[in-house]
Write an enzyme that holds these catalytic residues in place. Structure first.
Site, PDB file in Angstrom:
ATOM      1  N   LYS A 146       0.802  -1.239  -0.012  1.00  0.00           N
ATOM      2  CA  LYS A 146       0.112   0.079  -0.079  1.00  0.00           C
ATOM      3  C   LYS A 146       0.684   1.261  -0.046  1.00  0.00           C
ATOM      4  CE  LYS A 146      -4.448  -1.430   1.280  1.00  0.00           C
ATOM      5  NZ  LYS A 146      -5.704  -1.441   2.204  1.00  0.00           N
TER       6      LYS A 146
ATOM      7  N   LYS B 280      -4.820  -9.272  -6.476  1.00  0.00           N
ATOM      8  CA  LYS B 280      -6.105  -9.571  -5.489  1.00  0.00           C
ATOM      9  C   LYS B 280      -7.365  -8.670  -5.881  1.00  0.00           C
ATOM     10  CE  LYS B 280      -6.507  -7.253  -1.185  1.00  0.00           C
ATOM     11  NZ  LYS B 280      -7.197  -7.393   0.062  1.00  0.00           N
TER      12      LYS B 280
ATOM     13  N   LYS C 230     -10.951  -3.389  -3.208  1.00  0.00           N
ATOM     14  CA  LYS C 230     -12.012  -2.060  -3.342  1.00  0.00           C
ATOM     15  C   LYS C 230     -11.332  -1.005  -4.198  1.00  0.00           C
ATOM     16  CE  LYS C 230     -14.085  -3.013   1.130  1.00  0.00           C
ATOM     17  NZ  LYS C 230     -12.743  -2.726   1.990  1.00  0.00           N
TER      18      LYS C 230
END
Ligand code: AQP
Length: 332
Positions: A113, A196, A199
């Site tokens: 991230k 993956k 969102k």
């Protein structure tokens, strides 16, 4: 002995998708028969990346509606916004003082991230797993059903519980068990079988949202990346996108991947995608419809969240108080 208690959560960051459903939320439902269940809308976690305040607040409602529509019963399970229970943040501080930086440096989610710009990432993004340990431990939760991507954080939560117990010569915190369940523990992006489903992926075509209608689901599966090999076969290494679609089909129909391969071995990819669309629409449209009805009655939803927060506080506060006493803090 600790009473079996389940805790899990989902971030109210919009776009709840098939991965969240198959990897996590769907697996929370059966625990309601056997365990005391606590399910949080993790808005403290959500602000580890920038959020619009008005959208965040509404997203808590939408995520609560999704959980209820998926089969979580708010009368038996505790559903609440994480920010309404101060024990999470309070315990996180204590645990952060016991967590060596070396443990956090190993967390792959932070690396993913934060990307290349690590120095500009917030401290909250880095210490996210400590807050997650606090979420679990502040309820003395024994079982935590999550998707595969959270396994490393769960292992860290066990290490942190052990560190607290060792530091204060106690067995106060149970070591939580990760429960990674079902055929689809890691649902992948429809655009890239090695990433993956997420969102925050910029492309809406990478995921099936729980709010997608039949047309959107059909379009997304139709455009889903595949390969030029004939027929449907299991080869996770060389055919990751087809493997992902097989996994989704197996999970949605509650059968094994091998059975899916047997059933569609001779089928063309387009025919398999069309069968998958029908299956996904049949499974997801009742959820979407129920979510819509729940979201029309904001007062009732807010009442559920308020009641959930009161019940969560009743569970968490005595545990926090005992933990504080063990540390030598003042809390009556
Ligand atoms: N692709 C996935 N496959 C299986 N399980 C998944 N989960 C998430 N993605 C997949 C599981 O869903 C639960 C809730 O996740 P979350 O919303 O708290 O956070 P996340 O893992 O960060 O989800 P996203 O979709 O990837 O969100 P962003 O893009 O905002 O980071 C967890 O149990 C998770 O394992």
């Amino acid at each position: 002995m600790f009473k079996p208690r389940v805790l899990s959560g989902v971030q109210p960051t919009g776009n709840l998708h098939l991965g969240n459903y198959l990897g996590a939320i769907r697996n929370w439902v059966p625990f309601q028969q056997t365990h005391e269940c606590v399910y949080m809308l993790a808005d403290l976690h959500a602000i580890t990346v920038p959020q619009d305040p008005i959208k965040l607040r509404q997203s808590v409602r939408e995520t609560a509606a999704a959980l209820i529509a998926c089969g979580i019963n708010p009368n038996t399970s505790v559903i609440f916004p994480q920010s309404a229970v101060s024990a999470h943040a309070e315990l996180a501080w204590v645990l952060s003082c016991l967590t060596p930086l070396g443990w956090l440096n190993r967390m792959t989610q932070f690396k993913d991230k934060a990307g290349k710009n690590k120095d500009n990432a917030g401290l909250g993004l880095y210490s996210y797993p400590v807050l997650m340990a606090a979420d679990i431990l502040t309820y003395h939760a024994t079982h935590v059903p999550v998707g595969e991507d959270q396994k490393q954080h769960l292992e860290l939560a066990r290490d942190i519980a052990g560190a607290f117990n060792r530091a204060y010569g106690t067995e106060f915190f149970p070591l939580p068990e990760p429960m990674i369940m079902g055929e689809a523990t890691r649902v992948m992006s429809l655009r890239d079988g090695k990433k993956k489903m997420s969102k925050s992926d910029e492309s809406d075509y990478s995921r099936i949202n729980l709010t997608d209608d039949a047309d959107a689901i059909a379009q997304k599966f139709k455009k889903a990346k595949t390969d030029t090999i004939e027929g449907i076969s299991w080869d996770a290494e060389n055919r990751p996108e087809i493997a992902n679609l097989i996994t989704i089909y197996a999970a949605l129909s509650d059968i094994k991947k091998e059975e899916v391969v047997q059933q569609f071995a001779g089928a063309q990819t387009s025919a398999f995608k069309s069968a998958l669309t029908d299956l996904a629409v049949a499974k997801l449209s009742p959820i979407t419809a129920k979510m819509r009805v729940l979201l029309e009655d904001v007062d009732s939803l807010d009442g559920i969240l308020k009641n959930g927060a009161e019940r969560a506080n009743e569970l968490a506060q005595p545990i926090l108080k005992n933990a504080y006493n063990l540390v030598g803090f003042w809390r009556s």
